[in-house]
Design a protein around this motif. Structure first.
Motif, PDB file in Angstrom:
ATOM      1  N   ASN A  41       0.876  -1.431   0.095  1.00  0.00           N
ATOM      2  CA  ASN A  41      -0.051  -0.090   0.024  1.00  0.00           C
ATOM      3  C   ASN A  41       0.743   1.324   0.002  1.00  0.00           C
ATOM      4  O   ASN A  41       0.440   2.188   0.422  1.00  0.00           O
ATOM      5  CB  ASN A  41      -0.950   0.052   1.277  1.00  0.00           C
ATOM      6  CG  ASN A  41      -2.108  -1.226   1.293  1.00  0.00           C
ATOM      7  OD1 ASN A  41      -2.765  -1.267   0.063  1.00  0.00           O
ATOM      8  ND2 ASN A  41      -1.942  -1.785   2.143  1.00  0.00           N
ATOM      9  N   SER A  42       2.053   1.162  -0.401  1.00  0.00           N
ATOM     10  CA  SER A  42       2.884   2.498  -0.347  1.00  0.00           C
ATOM     11  C   SER A  42       3.200   2.778  -1.875  1.00  0.00           C
ATOM     12  O   SER A  42       3.272   1.888  -2.650  1.00  0.00           O
ATOM     13  CB  SER A  42       4.283   2.053   0.438  1.00  0.00           C
ATOM     14  OG  SER A  42       5.008   1.232  -0.154  1.00  0.00           O
ATOM     15  N   ASN A  56      -2.696  -4.907  -6.649  1.00  0.00           N
ATOM     16  CA  ASN A  56      -3.327  -3.656  -5.927  1.00  0.00           C
ATOM     17  C   ASN A  56      -3.279  -2.418  -7.044  1.00  0.00           C
ATOM     18  O   ASN A  56      -2.198  -2.117  -7.730  1.00  0.00           O
ATOM     19  CB  ASN A  56      -2.698  -3.079  -4.824  1.00  0.00           C
ATOM     20  CG  ASN A  56      -3.114  -3.805  -3.567  1.00  0.00           C
ATOM     21  OD1 ASN A  56      -3.915  -4.849  -3.587  1.00  0.00           O
ATOM     22  ND2 ASN A  56      -2.406  -3.734  -2.405  1.00  0.00           N
TER      23      ASN A  56
END
Lengths: 225, 202
Positions: free
Chosen positions: B23-24, B117
Motif C-alpha cells: 500500500n505504499s 493492488n
C-alpha cells in the motif's frame, strides 16, 4: 458422502476415489452408501472444468488433489477407469498418468497397490479384465433383476439389426433401452440421476445390491482397509 | 546509480534486491533513478516499448524535473503537455516502478506484496506476461504475494505451457495460531488446480 463439492472443499476422509466422469462419481457415491462401505471422497476428472471428464485427465486430477489444503489426510487413492476396447492399453494409460503427475511408481497390476504415501490403486472396470465400461458393469445387474425385460431387449436388438454392434456400444444401447422402458418419469434418464436423484433411487433401476457387484464391494473393502 | 535497498536490521545494502510494499506509493525519485540507470546504459527502449504497448495511450516515458525533484513523465497521445506518471494513475505508476526496477538490474531478487493492488483487471494477463519476460531475460527471481484467485488465473494464462520456473508457496497458520506452514507446489500442480477450479489459495 462428500463427493459433489468439486475440488474446493478440504479433504476430511482418508480415502479418495477419482473416476472418469459424473456418472461414475454418482455410481460410486451411491454404491458406497448402499453397501455400507467406508466413507470417502469421490471426485472425477471433469469436475470443476464443467466437462464430462474422461480417462486422459487423471494426471491433472491427481495434481489438483495434491493442492488440497488437507491432502495430508489422504492415505489411499483409487483411480477408476474403463477398460474400453483394450484393457491393457487403458491400464497403461493410467499408469503413465500417475508417473506424469509425479506420484512415484505406479501399481503394476489392476487392483494392486502402488508404493508411496499416499499409495495409489488402479481399478479397471469391468473387473476381471473384460472389455467394457461402467455401463457394461451395470447392465449385468439390471439384467439379473429384470430378466423378462432384458430377454425382450435382446430380441429387439436382433430385430432392429443392432445385435452386431461391438460389445461396448451394444451394452450401452441395451442399458439405455432398459432404463428407458422402466423409467416412465424420464425415459432419457442419465446414470448420474439413476444413482444421484432420490426420486429414482427407490425404483432400483440398477440394483446395487446385485451379486454381480460383490467383487466390486470386496475391492473397495480392500481399498478402505 | 539508483539507491540500494537498505535492511535496517542487518545494516545490509542490497543493490539487487527490490521490495514493493502493498500500500505504499513507489517514490518518484526511485523510479526516475532506476530509469536513469537504464538510460545511461541505453537500455531504456525495451522498457518503454513494453510499457507503451500495454498502455497505448502513453507514447513515451522520460525524466523531467518536477517541483525541484526528478520524476518519470509520460508523453500522452494527442496531448501537448507531458504528465507526471504518479499523477496519471497509481496502478500505472506502480507497474512502471516495478518494471523499471527489474529492467535496471540483472540477477535481482524482487519482492512484491499484493501485486494486483491498483491494477485494472483487463491488464492482469499482460502485466504477468511482461513481468515473466523481464524476469526471465534478466535472470531475476520474483516473489509475489496475492489474495486474488483471479490474478493467479491470469498468471496461468500468461505463462501458457511454460510453467517450469513458476511455483506456488502457500502459507497458512496452524490450528493454534502459533505455528506457520509453507507448502510449495510446482507450476504443473498450479495449472491443474486452476483448471479444475480448486481454490489454489488454500
Amino acid at each position: 458422502m462428500s463427493g459433489d463439492e468439486g475440488w474446493k472443499s478440504p479433504f476430511v476422509y482418508s480415502r479418495l476415489i477419482i473416476c472418469e466422469g459424473p456418472d461414475d462419481c454418482a455410481f460410486f457415491n451411491r454404491f458406497i452408501t448402499v453397501r455400507g462401505l467406508l466413507r470417502c471422497h469421490v471426485r472425477h476428472t471433469g469436475m470443476g472444468r464443467h466437462s464430462a471428464g474422461g480417462n486422459t485427465q487423471f494426471h491433472e486430477a491427481l495434481r489438483t488433489a495434491r493442492m488440497n489444503t488437507e491432502f495430508s489426510k489422504i492415505k489411499r487413492i483409487l483411480l477408476v477407469s474403463d477398460n474400453d476396447n483394450n484393457p491393457e492399453k487403458s491400464f497403461k494409460n493410467i499408469q503413465k498418468q500417475i508417473t506424469a503427475a509425479d506420484f512415484g511408481t505406479p501399481p503394476t497390476a489392476d487392483l494392486a497397490r502402488g508404493a508411496g504415501n499416499p499409495w495409489i490403486m488402479i481399478m479397471m472396470i469391468p473387473l476381471g479384465g473384460a472389455i467394457g465400461t461402467l455401463e457394461s458393469f451395470c447392465l449385468q445387474a439390471a439384467r439379473n433383476k429384470h430378466i423378462p425385460t432384458h430377454n425382450k431387449i435382446e430380441h429387439f436388438a436382433t430385430d432392429v439389426g443392432a445385435h452386431n454392434w461391438d460389445d461396448i456400444r451394444s451394452n450401452k444401447m441395451k442399458l439405455r433401452t432398459s432404463l428407458a422402458v422402466r423409467c416412465e418419469r424420464d425415459p432419457f434418464i442419465s446414470l448420474q440421476n439413476v444413482f444421484g436423484d432420490p426420486r429414482y433411487r427407490a425404483s432400483d433401476l440398477i440394483p446395487l445390491m446385485d451379486n454381480s457387484f460383490s467383487p466390486l464391494e470386496m475391492a473397495l473393502r480392500e481399498f478402505a482397509r | 546509480m539508483s539507491p540500494a535497498t537498505h535492511l535496517p536490521e542487518t545494516g545490509e545494502q542490497m543493490p539487487n534486491f527490490f521490495y514493493f510494499a502493498a500500500n505504499s506509493t513507489i517514490h518518484a525519485f526511485e523510479n526516475a533513478a532506476r530509469f536513469s540507470d537504464l538510460s545511461i546504459e541505453q537500455n531504456e527502449a525495451r522498457f518503454i516499448e513494453t510499457f507503451t504497448k500495454e498502455y497505448p495511450w502513453i507514447e513515451d516515458i522520460g525524466i523531467e524535473l518536477f517541483g525541484g525533484a526528478v520524476a518519470l513523465f509520460a508523453t500522452l497521445r494527442g496531448q501537448k503537455r507531458k504528465r507526471a506518471l504518479p499523477m496519471l494513475s497509481g496502478g500505472v505508476n506502480r507497474i512502471a516502478g516495478i518494471l523499471v526496477a527489474i529492467a535496471s538490474r540483472k540477477n535481482s531478487v524482487v519482492l512484491i506484496d499484493e501485486l494486483e493492488n491498483g491494477i485494472f483487471h483487463a491488464h492482469h494477463i499482460a502485466i504477468w506476461r511482461q513481468l515473466l519476460a523481464f524476469m526471465r531475460s534478466n535472470t531475476s527471481q520474483l516473489f509475489v504475494t496475492t489474495h486474488s484467485l483471479e490474478f493467479i488465473k491470469a498468471l496461468m494464462v500468461a505463462a501458457g505451457k511454460n510453467t517450469d520456473d513458476i511455483a506456488l508457496w502457500r502459507a497458512r497458520r496452524g490450528e493454534k495460531g502459533k505455528q506457520h506452514y509453507v507448502q510449495q507446489y510446482v507450476g504443473k500442480d498450479l495449472v491443474a488446480g486452476v483448471r479444475m477450479e480448486s481454490d489454489v489459495r488454500g
